[in-house]
Design a protein around this motif. Structure first.
Motif, PDB file in Angstrom:
ATOM      1  N   GLY A   1       0.789  -1.223   0.000  1.00  0.00           N
ATOM      2  CA  GLY A   1       0.000   0.000   0.000  1.00  0.00           C
ATOM      3  C   GLY A   1       0.823   1.274   0.000  1.00  0.00           C
ATOM      4  O   GLY A   1       1.934   1.319   0.522  1.00  0.00           O
TER       5      GLY A   1
ATOM      6  N   THR B   1      -0.390   5.589   0.043  1.00  0.00           N
ATOM      7  CA  THR B   1      -1.339   6.674  -0.164  1.00  0.00           C
ATOM      8  C   THR B   1      -0.566   7.984  -0.253  1.00  0.00           C
ATOM      9  O   THR B   1       0.542   8.100   0.261  1.00  0.00           O
TER      10      THR B   1
ATOM     11  N   SER C   1      -0.881  12.550  -0.596  1.00  0.00           N
ATOM     12  CA  SER C   1      -1.637  13.778  -0.482  1.00  0.00           C
ATOM     13  C   SER C   1      -0.805  14.868  -1.136  1.00  0.00           C
ATOM     14  O   SER C   1       0.382  15.021  -0.817  1.00  0.00           O
TER      15      SER C   1
ATOM     16  N   THR D   1      -1.318  10.174 -12.863  1.00  0.00           N
ATOM     17  CA  THR D   1      -2.780  10.176 -12.691  1.00  0.00           C
ATOM     18  C   THR D   1      -3.495  10.201 -14.033  1.00  0.00           C
ATOM     19  O   THR D   1      -4.679   9.934 -14.116  1.00  0.00           O
TER      20      THR D   1
ATOM     21  N   ASP E   1      -5.026   5.300  -8.094  1.00  0.00           N
ATOM     22  CA  ASP E   1      -6.454   5.385  -7.798  1.00  0.00           C
ATOM     23  C   ASP E   1      -6.709   6.786  -7.250  1.00  0.00           C
ATOM     24  O   ASP E   1      -6.403   7.071  -6.093  1.00  0.00           O
ATOM     25  N   LYS E   2      -7.247   7.663  -8.107  1.00  0.00           N
ATOM     26  CA  LYS E   2      -7.470   9.054  -7.709  1.00  0.00           C
ATOM     27  C   LYS E   2      -8.508   9.170  -6.597  1.00  0.00           C
ATOM     28  O   LYS E   2      -8.415  10.054  -5.751  1.00  0.00           O
ATOM     29  N   THR E   3      -9.482   8.279  -6.578  1.00  0.00           N
ATOM     30  CA  THR E   3     -10.537   8.329  -5.569  1.00  0.00           C
ATOM     31  C   THR E   3      -9.978   8.138  -4.166  1.00  0.00           C
ATOM     32  O   THR E   3     -10.325   8.865  -3.244  1.00  0.00           O
ATOM     33  N   SER E   4      -9.097   7.159  -3.998  1.00  0.00           N
ATOM     34  CA  SER E   4      -8.519   6.889  -2.677  1.00  0.00           C
ATOM     35  C   SER E   4      -7.140   7.513  -2.508  1.00  0.00           C
ATOM     36  O   SER E   4      -6.492   7.306  -1.479  1.00  0.00           O
ATOM     37  N   SER E   5      -6.666   8.243  -3.507  1.00  0.00           N
ATOM     38  CA  SER E   5      -5.315   8.841  -3.488  1.00  0.00           C
ATOM     39  C   SER E   5      -4.277   7.800  -3.113  1.00  0.00           C
ATOM     40  O   SER E   5      -3.502   7.956  -2.172  1.00  0.00           O
ATOM     41  N   SER E   6      -4.271   6.716  -3.870  1.00  0.00           N
ATOM     42  CA  SER E   6      -3.328   5.638  -3.587  1.00  0.00           C
ATOM     43  C   SER E   6      -2.696   5.123  -4.874  1.00  0.00           C
ATOM     44  O   SER E   6      -3.224   5.328  -5.965  1.00  0.00           O
TER      45      SER E   6
END
Length: 132
Positions: free
Chosen positions: A42, A44, A46, A73, A92-97
């Protein structure tokens, strides 16, 4: 369970900061997998950047971090040849991962894996000096 069949992937679970408002967090910690299994590490992020590039690096024991792949992205991909067959990541732009998936894990995959928002290893060319 035969301990010899286990493969240990050590994941650096720390935060790398690019700028005050940019952060990357790896929450996976140590991962243990059997040979030929698939694992996902994993990561993530920001950032205030609307189109960040994300990078995965690998560091083998007693070695230096080595760039594995870059993901954008916008879907652009760049993977170092030796990692194309079994390593992949997607943003994954939705989960910023940007999780890293390793297919058919091998003992040689035992290493520390790093995720970053921008290149952390920069190459700079300096022309040789000439004496006149």
């Amino acid at each position: 369970m035969d301990i010899g069949l286990k493969i240990l992937l050590i994941i650096c679970a720390s935060c790398f900061e690019c700028r005050a408002e940019d952060t990357v967090t790896q929450s996976t910690g140590d991962v243990i997998a059997f040979k030929e299994e698939s694992v996902t590490l994993g990561c993530t992020y920001s950032t205030t950047n609307t189109a960040p590039d994300l990078f995965w690096y690998i560091q083998y024991p007693n070695g230096f971090p080595k760039h594995m792949l870059t993901r954008s992205t916008y879907g652009n991909k760049n993977t170092v040849t030796e990692f194309k067959e079994r390593f992949d990541a997607h943003v994954d732009k939705t989960s910023s991962s940007v999780p890293l998936t390793i297919q058919k894990v091998q003992l040689s995959d035992s290493a520390v894996y790093y995720c970053a928002l921008r290149p952390t290893v920069m190459m700079k060319y300096s022309p040789p000096l000439q004496k006149h």
